[in-house]
Structure formats: structure tokens, C-alpha cells
Design an enzyme around this catalytic site. Structure first.
Site, short mmCIF file in Angstrom:
data_model
loop_
_atom_site.label_atom_id
_atom_site.label_comp_id
_atom_site.label_asym_id
_atom_site.label_seq_id
_atom_site.Cartn_x
_atom_site.Cartn_y
_atom_site.Cartn_z
CB SER A 65 -20.14 2.07 4.22
OG SER A 65 -19.60 2.20 5.40
CE LYS A 68 -16.52 4.03 3.71
NZ LYS A 68 -17.23 3.38 4.64
CB SER A 125 -16.66 -0.24 2.79
OG SER A 125 -17.42 0.49 3.18
CE LYS A 236 -18.51 1.81 0.03
NZ LYS A 236 -19.29 0.64 0.95
#
Length: 392
Positions: A65, A68, A125, A236
């Protein structure tokens, strides 16, 4: 060996040890004095782009993730160019709803504002929110992913290729590196610092409004460092069985920001510990010098131009990062400019440089640019100048 010699041996050894102590090697000579378990990592200072320490920074790995970050970068690009507004509403498609992994449980047909979707992506997320935004921005996820790869190429992310917008895929063709993650993280926080307002949220509720009615849903930040590490403001996390545990963390202390990227850590606690150790190492060693007021510039004389002088301007702000744990002092600077120039000159072209020195050694320079364009004077322009002088 005689008894007398046997008794003298320990005394001799002691004397020799005092005269010739064992050699020691400083941590700096052996390499970074930081313990990191993850196989790939990068610590970067985003103002200058300096890599402070790294290991296998260009090794391609699955980012999960952390993908992202690029999704968010494209969203903020569209916010900046006006094609998207924070208050715009986004409708969730069946495809977006079907995303597995981490999600915020959006229903098909449900609408949320762009700002809420950003929070769902960067805080919780949400894979469903990422796909919904990709479809809203580009018309389809594949088209959005195409834009992601184009943006990555423009940033010089030479070892990156995306196949989806959320990092859920197990495809071997979806990969990046610790260094490339640092590059896109740097672009996002430098160009759009507002993202840190969202990525630093620890917990917040959103409201689902569907045919079944409305209900509250709590977002909790997947980046635990936001709560446990002093100065952490995002950015993130990511984890899958293929990628293991990844993180790009941003922290700020005493006017310095650092990006700590960890890839393929064995578990979430190690990921968090590694990122924190890198940040501790950086904050202990880094000092940043920023010259926001380099001094006024004269107008430069122009020969054979329609104007006799041209204004000048600095190319940008000079920044210098010391990574040796020393206080920055003894900075001097020298302006390098010709006494005059000759037309034509073009606005934005380099006229000279401002050179910076520390302790007599050059540490960097910034350009001095023409602030306006000056055309070459023609016969009529020269005649007009003469007539004006005679008139005066």
C-alpha cells in the site's frame, strides 16, 4: 621457561597493553551507527534530496500500500490544476467496492467528498477509496495507473512500475525501490505539504450514507509512529504476504524534515522500530542551512539593447545539509557576475551565480537569472534614444 621468567610474563603483558592499547574503529568508519533489520532502506532529507544512509536502495521489491503515495500525488496534482476540488463528490463503483485487503467498506453507489476519500486513503489505507478516486479522476483504474507510471518516470523513478493504484496486486510487474519511494514521498510533501495535515490524523470518524441509512465508521491511522514517535507527521504504510512490511515515514524536528523508508521488514513492530531508528540517526547528525535572504541584486548593464539595464533574480533558495553532526557556521558567499551583458537577453536565462563557501571550501551555488527579456536595439530604437536625449 624459568620460574623467574614465568612470574615476569604477566607484568610484561600488562605494560605492553598500557603502551599499545587495542585499536578501535569509530562507528562512522564502519558505516552508519544504526541497527536496521529490514533488507532495504533509505533515509532522505527532503529539502536537498540528500540520502543520509541506505541499504539496497535500488533493489526492486513489492511496495504493497505504499503504492498509494503515488495515488495521492496524482490526486493532489488534479487539485492543484483545478480539475478536482476537495468538496467534489465521488461515487463508489461495484469494482471499487469489491476491493479486498484494507478498506473503509464503501458501498456501491455511495458518495463521499474528495477530502473524505483522501483521509480514507492516507489514514486507513482504503483500497476501495483508492480505486474510487482513480476512476473519478481518470475514468478507469487502468488509465489512472498509466498516469501513475508517467508521473513516476517524470520523477526519475527508474526502478518503478505500477499495475494498480492501491498495491493489492501480487504481480511481479508491480515494483519499486526504497529510493524511488523516497523520491515520490519527497515530491508529495514538498509540493503538497497539506497532505501532512491528513497523514498526521490518528483517529477520525466518517459517515457512510447508503440505502440502509447512515452510520459512523472510525478511521485509525495504520502508521503507529504518528502516535509513538515525536515529530512524526505521516506518511504511508503497506503490507502483503509478498511485500512483507513497508513504510515511508515523515518526521519533523527543529526545522528539519526526514523521510525514512523501510521495505520488506519481517513484521509490523520491526518496520516501526527500523523507521524510528533511522529517524533518530538522522536527527542526531543533521543540520540544515537555508539562505532565504541572500541579499539584493543590482541591475545589470545591457549593451545594444532597447533597455540599458536588466533586473536580476535568484534561481531559488540555497540549502546545505551537514550530516556529520556538526553545527553549521562560517558560511560565506561570493557573487559571480559580469559587469555588463549584451542584448538580446531572455528572461530566466543564467546571468551569473552566487557561490557558497564553508571554511573556505565551496559547498554549493545557485543561479542568478535575468528577471526580464531585453531585445536587441534596432536603428529606429537607437534614433529614438538620441532624440529623447536631445529633447531633454
Amino acid at each position: 621457561m624459568s620460574e623467574k621468567r614465568r612470574k615476569l610474563l604477566p607484568v610484561c603483558i600488562m605494560i605492553l597493553s598500557l603502551l599499545f592499547p587495542p585499536l578501535s574503529v569509530r562507528a562512522e568508519e564502519e558505516g552508519p551507527a544504526v541497527q536496521v533489520t529490514a533488507p532495504s532502506y533509505v533515509l532522505m532529507e527532503p529539502e536537498t534530496g540528500t540520502v543520509i544512509c541506505e541499504k539496497e536502495k535500488d533493489t526492486r521489491r513489492s511496495p504493497a500500500s505504499v503504492t498509494k503515495i503515488m495515488t495521492l500525488l496524482l490526486i493532489f496534482d488534479h487539485l492543484e490544476n483545478g480539475s478536482l476540488k476537495l468538496e467534489d463528490t465521488v461515487t463508489t463503483s461495484a469494482h471499487a467496492k469489491s476491493m479486498g485487503g484494507s478498506q473503509v467498506f464503501l458501498e456501491e453507489g455511495e458518495t463521499q467528498t474528495v477530502e473524505t476519500m483522501i483521509k480514507c486513503i492516507v489514514v486507513a489505507s482504503g483500497n476501495d477509496a483508492s480505486v474510487a478516486m482513480a476512476e473519478h479522476v481518470a475514468g478507469s483504474e487502468p488509465e489512472f495507473v498509466k498516469q501513475m507510471n508517467e508521473r513516476a518516470a517524470g520523477l526519475g523513478m527508474k526502478n518503478t512500475h505500477f499495475e494498480d493504484c492501491c498495491g493489492l496486486t501480487d504481480s511481479d510487474n508491480h515494483y519499486t525501490t526504497a529510493y524511488d519511494i523516497a523520491l515520490m514521498s519527497r515530491e508529495l510533501i514538498n509540493k503538497y505539504p497539506k497532505v501532512l495535515e491528513y497523514s498526521s490524523i490518528w483517529m477520525e470518524n466518517i459517515t457512510h450514507v447508503t440505502r440502509q441509512g447512515s452510520k459512523e465508521f472510525g478511521l485509525t491511522n495504520t502508521n503507529r509512529l504518528v502516535r509513538t514517535y515525536d515529530g512524526c507527521v505521516g506518511l504511508k504504510t503497506g503490507s502483503t504476504s509478498k511485500a512483507k512490511f513497508c513504510l515511508s515515514a515523515v518526521a519533523e524536528r527543529n526545522g528539519i524534515s526526514l523521510i525514512s523508508v523501510v521495505m520488506a521488514a519481517p513484521d509490523s513492530k520491526t518496520r516501526q522500530r527500523d523507521a524510528a531508528a533511522l529517524l533518530d540517526y538522522g536527527f542526531a547528525r543533521c543540520s540544515l542551512y537555508t539562505d532565504e535572504e541572500p541579499g539584493g541584486l543590482p541591475e545589470l548593464a545591457v549593451k545594444k539593447g532597447v533597455e540599458s539595464t536588466v533586473p536580476l533574480e535568484y534561481e531559488g533558495i540555497f540549502r546545505y545539509l551537514d550530516t556529520e553532526g556538526r553545527q553549521i557556521s562560517d558560511i560565506s558567499k561570493k557573487r559571480v557576475l559580469p559587469s555588463e551583458t549584451e542584448a538580446p537577453v531572455q528572461k530566466g536565462e543564467k546571468a551569473g551565480e552566487l557561490v557558497y563557501y564553508r571554511g573556505g571550501e565551496e559547498i554549493g551555488r545557485i543561479g542568478i537569472l535575468y528577471g526580464e527579456s531585453v531585445k536587441k536595439a534596432k536603428y529606429a530604437d537607437c534614433l529614438e534614444k538620441v532624440l529623447k536625449r536631445l529633447w531633454l
